[in-house]
Design an enzyme around this catalytic site. Sequence first.
Site, PDB file in Angstrom:
ATOM      1  N   VAL A 184       0.823  -1.209   0.000  1.00 31.32           N
ATOM      2  CA  VAL A 184       0.000   0.000   0.000  1.00 31.32           C
ATOM      3  C   VAL A 184       0.861   1.264   0.000  1.00 31.32           C
ATOM      4  O   VAL A 184       0.663   2.176  -0.818  1.00 31.32           O
ATOM      5  CB  VAL A 184      -0.923   0.009   1.242  1.00 31.32           C
ATOM      6  CG1 VAL A 184      -1.762   1.261   1.274  1.00 31.32           C
ATOM      7  CG2 VAL A 184      -1.798  -1.227   1.257  1.00 31.32           C
ATOM      8  N   VAL A 238      15.737  -6.673  -4.462  1.00 31.69           N
ATOM      9  CA  VAL A 238      16.841  -5.705  -4.461  1.00 31.69           C
ATOM     10  C   VAL A 238      17.853  -6.209  -3.439  1.00 31.69           C
ATOM     11  O   VAL A 238      17.510  -6.450  -2.281  1.00 31.69           O
ATOM     12  CB  VAL A 238      16.318  -4.297  -4.083  1.00 31.69           C
ATOM     13  CG1 VAL A 238      17.484  -3.327  -3.894  1.00 31.69           C
ATOM     14  CG2 VAL A 238      15.365  -3.781  -5.146  1.00 31.69           C
ATOM     15  N   ASP A 314      -0.545  -1.022  16.276  1.00 22.11           N
ATOM     16  CA  ASP A 314       0.479  -1.641  15.422  1.00 22.11           C
ATOM     17  C   ASP A 314       1.438  -2.536  16.201  1.00 22.11           C
ATOM     18  O   ASP A 314       2.085  -3.403  15.609  1.00 22.11           O
ATOM     19  CB  ASP A 314       1.324  -0.548  14.737  1.00 22.11           C
ATOM     20  CG  ASP A 314       0.665   0.012  13.489  1.00 22.11           C
ATOM     21  OD1 ASP A 314      -0.527  -0.267  13.261  1.00 22.11           O
ATOM     22  OD2 ASP A 314       1.362   0.736  12.742  1.00 22.11           O
ATOM     23  N   HIS A 446     -29.970   7.775  -7.185  1.00 27.52           N
ATOM     24  CA  HIS A 446     -29.480   7.807  -8.564  1.00 27.52           C
ATOM     25  C   HIS A 446     -29.245   9.244  -8.972  1.00 27.52           C
ATOM     26  O   HIS A 446     -30.098  10.096  -8.686  1.00 27.52           O
ATOM     27  CB  HIS A 446     -30.525   7.168  -9.487  1.00 27.52           C
ATOM     28  CG  HIS A 446     -30.143   7.260 -10.938  1.00 27.52           C
ATOM     29  ND1 HIS A 446     -29.169   6.450 -11.477  1.00 27.52           N
ATOM     30  CD2 HIS A 446     -30.592   8.086 -11.926  1.00 27.52           C
ATOM     31  CE1 HIS A 446     -29.038   6.759 -12.772  1.00 27.52           C
ATOM     32  NE2 HIS A 446     -29.886   7.746 -13.067  1.00 27.52           N
TER      33      HIS A 446
HETATM   34  C1  LIG Z   1       3.236   6.439   4.932  1.00 29.63           C
HETATM   35  C2  LIG Z   1       2.164   5.759   5.739  1.00 29.63           C
HETATM   36  C3  LIG Z   1       0.851   5.864   5.349  1.00 29.63           C
HETATM   37  C4  LIG Z   1      -0.146   5.254   6.089  1.00 29.63           C
HETATM   38  N1  LIG Z   1      -1.432   5.405   5.672  1.00 29.63           N
HETATM   39  C5  LIG Z   1      -2.424   4.820   6.370  1.00 29.63           C
HETATM   40  C6  LIG Z   1      -3.774   4.989   5.979  1.00 29.63           C
HETATM   41  O1  LIG Z   1      -4.076   5.681   5.002  1.00 29.63           O
HETATM   42  N2  LIG Z   1      -4.732   4.390   6.717  1.00 29.63           N
HETATM   43  C7  LIG Z   1      -4.427   3.616   7.804  1.00 29.63           C
HETATM   44  O2  LIG Z   1      -5.343   3.083   8.431  1.00 29.63           O
HETATM   45  N3  LIG Z   1      -3.161   3.440   8.206  1.00 29.63           N
HETATM   46  C8  LIG Z   1      -2.155   4.027   7.523  1.00 29.63           C
HETATM   47  N4  LIG Z   1      -0.868   3.880   7.947  1.00 29.63           N
HETATM   48  C9  LIG Z   1      -0.614   3.069   9.144  1.00 29.63           C
HETATM   49  C10 LIG Z   1      -0.932   3.864  10.421  1.00 29.63           C
HETATM   50  O3  LIG Z   1      -0.136   5.022  10.449  1.00 29.63           O
HETATM   51  C11 LIG Z   1      -0.695   3.007  11.648  1.00 29.63           C
HETATM   52  O4  LIG Z   1      -1.421   1.808  11.540  1.00 29.63           O
HETATM   53  C12 LIG Z   1      -1.131   3.738  12.907  1.00 29.63           C
HETATM   54  O5  LIG Z   1      -0.445   4.951  13.066  1.00 29.63           O
HETATM   55  C13 LIG Z   1      -0.884   2.854  14.138  1.00 29.63           C
HETATM   56  O6  LIG Z   1      -1.297   3.539  15.272  1.00 29.63           O
HETATM   57  P1  LIG Z   1      -0.675   3.239  16.702  1.00 29.63           P
HETATM   58  O7  LIG Z   1      -1.424   4.110  17.656  1.00 29.63           O
HETATM   59  O8  LIG Z   1      -0.640   1.791  16.960  1.00 29.63           O
HETATM   60  O9  LIG Z   1       0.864   3.698  16.625  1.00 29.63           O
HETATM   61  P2  LIG Z   1       1.600   4.968  16.041  1.00 29.63           P
HETATM   62  O10 LIG Z   1       0.723   5.835  15.251  1.00 29.63           O
HETATM   63  O11 LIG Z   1       2.843   4.466  15.417  1.00 29.63           O
HETATM   64  O12 LIG Z   1       1.964   5.803  17.343  1.00 29.63           O
HETATM   65  C14 LIG Z   1       2.866   5.350  18.291  1.00 29.63           C
HETATM   66  C15 LIG Z   1       3.320   6.528  19.129  1.00 29.63           C
HETATM   67  O13 LIG Z   1       4.029   6.031  20.248  1.00 29.63           O
HETATM   68  C16 LIG Z   1       5.126   6.881  20.514  1.00 29.63           C
HETATM   69  N5  LIG Z   1       6.086   6.116  21.291  1.00 29.63           N
HETATM   70  C17 LIG Z   1       6.742   4.974  20.939  1.00 29.63           C
HETATM   71  N6  LIG Z   1       7.501   4.522  21.959  1.00 29.63           N
HETATM   72  C18 LIG Z   1       7.327   5.411  22.981  1.00 29.63           C
HETATM   73  C19 LIG Z   1       7.837   5.493  24.299  1.00 29.63           C
HETATM   74  N7  LIG Z   1       8.663   4.579  24.796  1.00 29.63           N
HETATM   75  N8  LIG Z   1       7.450   6.538  25.056  1.00 29.63           N
HETATM   76  C20 LIG Z   1       6.605   7.497  24.582  1.00 29.63           C
HETATM   77  N9  LIG Z   1       6.088   7.457  23.356  1.00 29.63           N
HETATM   78  C21 LIG Z   1       6.433   6.426  22.555  1.00 29.63           C
HETATM   79  C22 LIG Z   1       5.617   7.265  19.127  1.00 29.63           C
HETATM   80  O14 LIG Z   1       6.400   8.440  19.176  1.00 29.63           O
HETATM   81  C23 LIG Z   1       4.284   7.454  18.395  1.00 29.63           C
HETATM   82  O15 LIG Z   1       3.845   8.785  18.539  1.00 29.63           O
HETATM   83  C24 LIG Z   1       0.164   4.500   7.245  1.00 29.63           C
HETATM   84  C25 LIG Z   1       1.490   4.389   7.661  1.00 29.63           C
HETATM   85  C26 LIG Z   1       2.483   5.017   6.922  1.00 29.63           C
HETATM   86  C27 LIG Z   1       3.904   4.914   7.386  1.00 29.63           C
END
Ligand SMILES: Cc1cc2nc3c(=O)[nH]c(=O)nc-3n(C[C@H](O)[C@H](O)[C@H](O)COP(=O)(O)OP(=O)(O)OC[C@H]3O[C@@H](n4cnc5c(N)ncnc54)[C@H](O)[C@@H]3O)c2cc1C
Length: 467
Positions: A184, A238, A314, A446
């Site tokens: 993606v 690659v 994630d 429609h």
């Molecule tokens: C280029 C790109 C495009 C994407 N597009 C989409 C999309 O269109 N739709 C979609 O559903 N998903 C998309 N994703 C995936 C999506 O960004 C992730 O699935 C989502 O952000 C996961 O959320 P999260 O809360 O699990 O973690 P994250 O968003 O990764 O947040 C984790 C946070 O934890 C903080 N953190 C980590 N360790 C520590 C610590 N020890 N102490 C304090 N803070 C900490 C980090 O700084 C971060 O701010 C995309 C990802 C990328 C890279």
Amino acid sequence: MATYDLIVIGTGPGGYVCAIRAAQLGMKVAVVEKNPTLGGTCLNVGCMPSKALLHASEMFQEAGHSLAKMGIGVSAPKLDLPAMMDFKQQGIDGNVKGVEYLMKKNKIDVLRGAGRIIAAGQVEVTTADGKKQTVETKNIVIATGSDVAKLKGVEIDEKRIVSSTGALSLEKVPDKLLIVGAGVIGLELGSVWRRLGSQVTVVEFLDRILPGMDGEVAKQFQRILEKQGFAFKLGTKVTGVDTSGKTLSARIEPAAGGAAETIEADAVLVAIGRTPYTEALGLKEAGVALDDRGRVEIDKHFATSVKGIYAIGDVVRGPMLAHKAEDEGVACAEILAGQAGHVNYDVIPGVIYTTPEVASVGKTEEELKQAGTDYTVGKFPFTANGRSKVNQTTDGFVKMLADAKTDRVLGVHIVGREAGELIHEACVLMEFGGSAEDLARTCHAHPTRSEAVKEAALAVGKRAIHM
Ligand SMILES: Cc1cc2nc3c(=O)[nH]c(=O)nc-3n(C[C@H](O)[C@H](O)[C@H](O)COP(=O)(O)OP(=O)(O)OC[C@H]3O[C@@H](n4cnc5c(N)ncnc54)[C@H](O)[C@@H]3O)c2cc1C
């Protein structure tokens, strides 16, 4: 006595949503964030900036190619890349400020710094200038997200060899962009730079693009991308990138083995996936178990191996998607409040925000075949949808898979403009255990593109009207 009911580590869509829901349910909540801004990968370097660039680059392309045929004469558009990057940044700023506001509104404390779990009930927070404080809490939710997966032999410098983060901020349009990985992120960012003028080649280890998506959809989508100018080298890997020259020289080989060749590029984007991020969290010392893929292991109630410590998003199993993380955040907070929080993993949509978009929910045809499920297929092309015809945006189709005996919808896959919006009527239908017949008998306005979804449902019963 615990200072907080809940501390959430990480403020991505999983973490900040979990914190809000917990606060709504009466808990005293803090979030810990090591990044200068809130919002995680999604708001800062993921979903939101990529969608801003997809939108802006699509407008650029439309201005250059699509307006004349509608009788709108404009001179050839000129790219102002710094201004486009500003547009992206304004979107990021607006959204991260929105999260700050939501934290305040819900009386959630924001603890700035890196969080480390000392033990159940104790989180140490270290600020950027090294100051430490230990905070007490009844429960901890790990929502630390994911990081870019590295490719052996290819060193990311975020200038010429970039991850998705660098690819969102290139200073000039590379003449030749090589993308490693036909998933993606690679295809979305490849679309951005192709529209802005790059010649894009995608190298993929597998013999197909978009692994995990319905095969027929992936094939059609590949053809559409090729028509747009994408070049694909499938079944190819690659093995290294030589950075010594003015242009980069990537070494590629057939995945199954064979003679190596080289491809020249001005930039290489490594987009082979993401890995769970648990660095310096103190999980080992705290006794929190990881699974064989380095993800925090959880049970179906998001509980880790240590009582009082939970994990979502994630960093745990399941698709790495923002909305999956959000829904887990809500469910986890509700479970902590003694409610029956729940995520239906069978109905999590996935969208690729290219033009056309690709959207899917539920089972693919390959999955149904493998499970031995007896199913019926209903398909309807956008070439037969009136609204798509008048707008001359007829690429793609809707494919619906229903149980052959019960007619219950098991999966819906769409390639086409606005597929990412259209998919949600399938999500609601599936969440309610609905049948193709239910959708087929629902009146659709429609002319809309949604009528193609209804026609696909009719096609399950071999009674599509406009085909
Ligand atoms: C280029 C790109 C495009 C994407 N597009 C989409 C999309 O269109 N739709 C979609 O559903 N998903 C998309 N994703 C995936 C999506 O960004 C992730 O699935 C989502 O952000 C996961 O959320 P999260 O809360 O699990 O973690 P994250 O968003 O990764 O947040 C984790 C946070 O934890 C903080 N953190 C980590 N360790 C520590 C610590 N020890 N102490 C304090 N803070 C900490 C980090 O700084 C971060 O701010 C995309 C990802 C990328 C890279």
